[in-house]
Design a protein around this motif. Structure first.
Motif, PDB file in Angstrom:
ATOM      1  N   SER A 200      10.646   7.770 -38.172  1.00  0.00           N
ATOM      2  CA  SER A 200      10.082   6.561 -37.565  1.00  0.00           C
ATOM      3  C   SER A 200      10.060   6.642 -36.047  1.00  0.00           C
ATOM      4  O   SER A 200       9.070   6.254 -35.409  1.00  0.00           O
ATOM      5  N   MET A 201      11.135   7.131 -35.444  1.00  0.00           N
ATOM      6  CA  MET A 201      11.201   7.247 -33.979  1.00  0.00           C
ATOM      7  C   MET A 201      10.137   8.215 -33.462  1.00  0.00           C
ATOM      8  O   MET A 201       9.478   7.929 -32.462  1.00  0.00           O
ATOM      9  N   ARG A 202       9.980   9.364 -34.131  1.00  0.00           N
ATOM     10  CA  ARG A 202       8.959  10.328 -33.708  1.00  0.00           C
ATOM     11  C   ARG A 202       7.578   9.690 -33.756  1.00  0.00           C
ATOM     12  O   ARG A 202       6.769   9.850 -32.843  1.00  0.00           O
ATOM     13  N   SER A 203       7.299   8.978 -34.833  1.00  0.00           N
ATOM     14  CA  SER A 203       6.006   8.318 -34.995  1.00  0.00           C
ATOM     15  C   SER A 203       5.804   7.244 -33.925  1.00  0.00           C
ATOM     16  O   SER A 203       4.748   7.184 -33.282  1.00  0.00           O
ATOM     17  N   PHE A 204       6.820   6.424 -33.725  1.00  0.00           N
ATOM     18  CA  PHE A 204       6.752   5.345 -32.736  1.00  0.00           C
ATOM     19  C   PHE A 204       6.515   5.903 -31.334  1.00  0.00           C
ATOM     20  O   PHE A 204       5.623   5.457 -30.617  1.00  0.00           O
ATOM     21  N   VAL A 205       7.298   6.887 -30.939  1.00  0.00           N
ATOM     22  CA  VAL A 205       7.181   7.479 -29.606  1.00  0.00           C
ATOM     23  C   VAL A 205       5.794   8.102 -29.414  1.00  0.00           C
ATOM     24  O   VAL A 205       5.165   7.927 -28.371  1.00  0.00           O
ATOM     25  N   GLY A 206       5.320   8.803 -30.431  1.00  0.00           N
ATOM     26  CA  GLY A 206       4.002   9.425 -30.333  1.00  0.00           C
ATOM     27  C   GLY A 206       2.876   8.421 -30.190  1.00  0.00           C
ATOM     28  O   GLY A 206       1.927   8.642 -29.437  1.00  0.00           O
ATOM     29  N   LYS A 207       2.989   7.305 -30.889  1.00  0.00           N
ATOM     30  CA  LYS A 207       1.926   6.298 -30.847  1.00  0.00           C
ATOM     31  C   LYS A 207       1.988   5.424 -29.601  1.00  0.00           C
ATOM     32  O   LYS A 207       0.960   4.976 -29.105  1.00  0.00           O
ATOM     33  N   MET A 208       3.174   5.154 -29.094  1.00  0.00           N
ATOM     34  CA  MET A 208       3.326   4.217 -27.987  1.00  0.00           C
ATOM     35  C   MET A 208       3.305   4.874 -26.608  1.00  0.00           C
ATOM     36  O   MET A 208       3.204   4.180 -25.605  1.00  0.00           O
ATOM     37  N   SER A 209       3.387   6.175 -26.531  1.00  0.00           N
ATOM     38  CA  SER A 209       3.424   6.857 -25.240  1.00  0.00           C
ATOM     39  C   SER A 209       2.110   6.660 -24.490  1.00  0.00           C
ATOM     40  O   SER A 209       1.039   6.874 -25.047  1.00  0.00           O
ATOM     41  N   PRO A 210       2.203   6.289 -23.210  1.00  0.00           N
ATOM     42  CA  PRO A 210       0.981   6.103 -22.427  1.00  0.00           C
ATOM     43  C   PRO A 210       0.358   7.424 -21.959  1.00  0.00           C
ATOM     44  O   PRO A 210      -0.751   7.424 -21.453  1.00  0.00           O
ATOM     45  N   VAL A 211       1.087   8.517 -22.128  1.00  0.00           N
ATOM     46  CA  VAL A 211       0.572   9.837 -21.753  1.00  0.00           C
ATOM     47  C   VAL A 211       0.786  10.795 -22.932  1.00  0.00           C
ATOM     48  O   VAL A 211       1.586  10.535 -23.819  1.00  0.00           O
TER      49      VAL A 211
ATOM     50  N   ASP B 126       6.706  17.301 -25.602  1.00  0.00           N
ATOM     51  CA  ASP B 126       7.884  17.460 -26.447  1.00  0.00           C
ATOM     52  C   ASP B 126       8.143  16.280 -27.370  1.00  0.00           C
ATOM     53  O   ASP B 126       8.890  16.401 -28.329  1.00  0.00           O
ATOM     54  N   GLY B 127       7.580  15.121 -27.079  1.00  0.00           N
ATOM     55  CA  GLY B 127       7.796  13.957 -27.924  1.00  0.00           C
ATOM     56  C   GLY B 127       9.202  13.398 -27.796  1.00  0.00           C
ATOM     57  O   GLY B 127       9.794  13.386 -26.720  1.00  0.00           O
ATOM     58  N   PHE B 128       9.745  12.970 -28.908  1.00  0.00           N
ATOM     59  CA  PHE B 128      11.056  12.334 -28.963  1.00  0.00           C
ATOM     60  C   PHE B 128      12.152  13.366 -28.734  1.00  0.00           C
ATOM     61  O   PHE B 128      12.242  14.351 -29.442  1.00  0.00           O
ATOM     62  N   LEU B 129      12.999  13.154 -27.722  1.00  0.00           N
ATOM     63  CA  LEU B 129      14.066  14.097 -27.384  1.00  0.00           C
ATOM     64  C   LEU B 129      15.458  13.515 -27.592  1.00  0.00           C
ATOM     65  O   LEU B 129      16.384  14.246 -27.952  1.00  0.00           O
ATOM     66  N   ALA B 130      15.629  12.216 -27.323  1.00  0.00           N
ATOM     67  CA  ALA B 130      16.960  11.607 -27.406  1.00  0.00           C
ATOM     68  C   ALA B 130      16.831  10.092 -27.356  1.00  0.00           C
ATOM     69  O   ALA B 130      15.794   9.566 -26.942  1.00  0.00           O
ATOM     70  N   PHE B 131      17.868   9.413 -27.786  1.00  0.00           N
ATOM     71  CA  PHE B 131      17.999   7.986 -27.514  1.00  0.00           C
ATOM     72  C   PHE B 131      19.480   7.670 -27.436  1.00  0.00           C
ATOM     73  O   PHE B 131      20.314   8.440 -27.897  1.00  0.00           O
ATOM     74  N   GLN B 132      19.790   6.548 -26.821  1.00  0.00           N
ATOM     75  CA  GLN B 132      21.193   6.185 -26.733  1.00  0.00           C
ATOM     76  C   GLN B 132      21.396   4.705 -27.008  1.00  0.00           C
ATOM     77  O   GLN B 132      20.502   3.897 -26.797  1.00  0.00           O
TER      78      GLN B 132
END
Length: 145
Positions: free
Chosen positions: A44-55, A59-65
């Motif tokens: 889900s995070m990979r999909s979300f990051v890929g769809k919401m990124s303005p650029v 590398d896509g999703f690398l980390a979260f905290q």
């Protein structure tokens, strides 16, 4: 600083390996359920990051905290996913995750004819090398907790 745990998932979401070192709290569910939840969250995070990124993200999703830990993520071209949870004091460990893949997984699993790439890793040599590598990291603390 310390390492809490590590997951290795194949491209289909099968947890090939799990290790923990300084994990203070258990999830309260079976390991199988935990693995499914972790993989689902990563998907889900990979999909979300890929769809919401303005650029366009190379590398896509690398980390979260969160307020308590940091999740580090590395995905290989073959779809192997390396996930390491650390405390918040640990910075970018992308190179460490790559070394786990190239120097430990490839050397002791991929090149081992007795290891199946689609089943949980049974190799004691792999486990020992991975454990030794993690314990040798400058941010691994033997006295954490």
């Amino acid at each position: 600083m310390t390492v809490h745990n590590l997951y290795l998932f194949d491209r289909n979401g099968i947890c090939l390996h799990y290790s923990e070192w300084h994990r203070k709290k258990q999830a309260g569910i079976s390991k199988e359920e935990e693995f499914k939840l972790m993989y689902g969250m990563l998907f889900s995070m990979r999909s979300f990051v890929g769809k919401m990124s303005p650029v366009d993200m190379k590398d896509g999703f690398l980390a979260f905290q969160t307020s308590k830990y940091k999740l580090h993520y590395y995905e290989t071209p073959s779809g192997l996913k390396v996930v390491v949870n650390t405390d918040l004091g640990v910075g970018n460990i992308r190179e460490v995750l790559h070394q786990i893949y190239s120097n430990i997984y490839v050397e002791f699993v991929v090149k081992n004819p007795l290891c199946s790439l689609s089943e949980p890793i049974q190799s004691e040599l792999f486990r020992a090398k991975l454990d030794g590598f993690i314990r040798s990291l400058p941010f691994f603390s033997a006295r954490a907790g």
